[in-house]
Scaffold this motif. Structure first.
Motif, PDB file in Angstrom:
ATOM      1  N   LEU A 264       1.122  16.027  22.299  1.00 62.17           N
ATOM      2  CA  LEU A 264       2.561  15.928  22.046  1.00 62.17           C
ATOM      3  C   LEU A 264       2.817  14.924  20.924  1.00 62.17           C
ATOM      4  O   LEU A 264       2.334  13.790  20.961  1.00 62.17           O
ATOM      5  CB  LEU A 264       3.296  15.483  23.314  1.00 62.17           C
ATOM      6  CG  LEU A 264       4.823  15.333  23.195  1.00 62.17           C
ATOM      7  CD1 LEU A 264       5.466  16.686  22.900  1.00 62.17           C
ATOM      8  CD2 LEU A 264       5.397  14.716  24.463  1.00 62.17           C
ATOM      9  N   GLY A 265       3.556  15.362  19.922  1.00 66.35           N
ATOM     10  CA  GLY A 265       3.945  14.485  18.829  1.00 66.35           C
ATOM     11  C   GLY A 265       5.454  14.497  18.652  1.00 66.35           C
ATOM     12  O   GLY A 265       6.065  15.571  18.600  1.00 66.35           O
ATOM     13  N   VAL A 266       6.035  13.323  18.576  1.00 70.71           N
ATOM     14  CA  VAL A 266       7.484  13.198  18.413  1.00 70.71           C
ATOM     15  C   VAL A 266       7.767  12.276  17.225  1.00 70.71           C
ATOM     16  O   VAL A 266       7.169  11.201  17.121  1.00 70.71           O
ATOM     17  CB  VAL A 266       8.159  12.651  19.684  1.00 70.71           C
ATOM     18  CG1 VAL A 266       9.666  12.515  19.478  1.00 70.71           C
ATOM     19  CG2 VAL A 266       7.867  13.547  20.883  1.00 70.71           C
ATOM     20  N   THR A 267       8.654  12.703  16.354  1.00 72.33           N
ATOM     21  CA  THR A 267       9.085  11.891  15.210  1.00 72.33           C
ATOM     22  C   THR A 267      10.593  11.770  15.229  1.00 72.33           C
ATOM     23  O   THR A 267      11.302  12.780  15.276  1.00 72.33           O
ATOM     24  CB  THR A 267       8.640  12.513  13.876  1.00 72.33           C
ATOM     25  OG1 THR A 267       7.220  12.658  13.854  1.00 72.33           O
ATOM     26  CG2 THR A 267       9.066  11.631  12.710  1.00 72.33           C
ATOM     27  N   LEU A 268      11.070  10.524  15.209  1.00 75.94           N
ATOM     28  CA  LEU A 268      12.502  10.250  15.136  1.00 75.94           C
ATOM     29  C   LEU A 268      12.797   9.529  13.826  1.00 75.94           C
ATOM     30  O   LEU A 268      12.070   8.615  13.435  1.00 75.94           O
ATOM     31  CB  LEU A 268      12.955   9.391  16.314  1.00 75.94           C
ATOM     32  CG  LEU A 268      12.720   9.980  17.714  1.00 75.94           C
ATOM     33  CD1 LEU A 268      13.163   8.981  18.783  1.00 75.94           C
ATOM     34  CD2 LEU A 268      13.458  11.304  17.879  1.00 75.94           C
ATOM     35  N   LEU A 269      13.843   9.946  13.155  1.00 77.44           N
ATOM     36  CA  LEU A 269      14.172   9.382  11.840  1.00 77.44           C
ATOM     37  C   LEU A 269      15.651   9.065  11.756  1.00 77.44           C
ATOM     38  O   LEU A 269      16.499   9.843  12.193  1.00 77.44           O
ATOM     39  CB  LEU A 269      13.808  10.384  10.733  1.00 77.44           C
ATOM     40  CG  LEU A 269      14.423  10.138   9.349  1.00 77.44           C
ATOM     41  CD1 LEU A 269      13.772   8.932   8.678  1.00 77.44           C
ATOM     42  CD2 LEU A 269      14.293  11.370   8.465  1.00 77.44           C
ATOM     43  N   GLN A 270      15.949   7.908  11.185  1.00 77.91           N
ATOM     44  CA  GLN A 270      17.307   7.560  10.770  1.00 77.91           C
ATOM     45  C   GLN A 270      17.211   7.072   9.330  1.00 77.91           C
ATOM     46  O   GLN A 270      16.431   6.173   9.027  1.00 77.91           O
ATOM     47  CB  GLN A 270      17.915   6.477  11.660  1.00 77.91           C
ATOM     48  CG  GLN A 270      19.379   6.141  11.340  1.00 77.91           C
ATOM     49  CD  GLN A 270      19.545   5.182  10.169  1.00 77.91           C
ATOM     50  OE1 GLN A 270      18.742   4.264   9.997  1.00 77.91           O
ATOM     51  NE2 GLN A 270      20.583   5.386   9.368  1.00 77.91           N
ATOM     52  N   SER A 271      17.966   7.679   8.444  1.00 77.73           N
ATOM     53  CA  SER A 271      17.899   7.286   7.037  1.00 77.73           C
ATOM     54  C   SER A 271      19.294   7.149   6.453  1.00 77.73           C
ATOM     55  O   SER A 271      20.240   7.828   6.871  1.00 77.73           O
ATOM     56  CB  SER A 271      17.093   8.309   6.220  1.00 77.73           C
ATOM     57  OG  SER A 271      17.803   9.531   6.122  1.00 77.73           O
TER      58      SER A 271
END
Length: 211
Positions: free
Chosen positions: A97-104
């Motif tokens: 399981l891979g999770v990526t969260l981004l705020q830019s």
């Protein structure tokens, strides 16, 4: 009159200068082998200046006219900052399981100013001292633009037995250049894949590397 490039060699000047600085920095914190945080920051600065001049003997053609001068400057500054959180872990040797969260966030600001004159009195001054070196009235112009963009993104990658893959992602963007009631929108996506080359019935097909 007709355009004569031999005359305009000494009767026409255009000078442009550009100064730009780009930078990129980042930092990372690893909380666990399978969990880390990263921040990216990228500023950019650019300054542009141009000067143009035509002498009294310049030939007229297209936008070229004798005894004119102009000066323009432009300044741009922009930056981008990204906050990312990564999760990547394997469970029971078959589930990954891979999770990526981004705020830019990013912002851009541009300013410009220009002036031009006709009837230049002293050709030696070129595009300098335009206010007092003209028989006519100088024309002025200026401009300003500013815009920003904020984004939130999430992506989930799931792999079973290194054969079956599923990706779900969604992005929520807001831009200052859009209409007041339509500044934000959501963009979902998904994908599935099957690594056929990992199946047992493909072991004898050595000539296939990826399918």
């Amino acid at each position: 009159s007709l355009w004569n490039p031999l005359i305009d060699i000494d009767q026409s000047k255009n000078e442009r200068r550009t100064f730009a600085v780009l930078a990129s920095v980042y930092g990372e914190i690893k909380f666990r082998p399978w969990l880390k945080y990263r921040i990216n920051f990228g500023p950019q600065y650019r300054h542009y200046r141009s000067g143009s001049w035509t002498g009294p003997d310049a030939t007229s053609h297209l936008t070229n006219r004798p005894n004119t001068a102009g000066y323009a400057t432009e300044e741009n500054f922009s930056w981008v900052v990204e906050n990312l959180l990564y999760f990547d872990k394997t469970f029971d040797k078959v589930h990954t399981l891979g999770v990526t969260l981004l705020q830019s966030s990013q912002k851009s600001r541009r300013e410009s100013a220009s002036t031009s004159v006709t009837g230049v009195v002293n050709p030696l001054s070129l595009w300098y001292d335009l206010g007092s070196n003209s028989a006519g009235n100088p024309s002025y112009g200026s401009g300003f633009t500013e815009n920003s963009l904020t984004s939130f993104m999430g992506r989930v990658n799931y792999t079973l037995m290194n054969k079956y893959l599923l990706t779900l992602s969604g992005r929520y963007d807001g831009s200052s250049v859009l209409a007041p009631d339509h500044k934000w929108d959501f963009f979902p996506s998904f994908a599935v894949a099957w690594k056929v080359q990992e199946e047992n019935f493909m072991e004898q097909l050595n000539w296939i590397n990826e399918l």
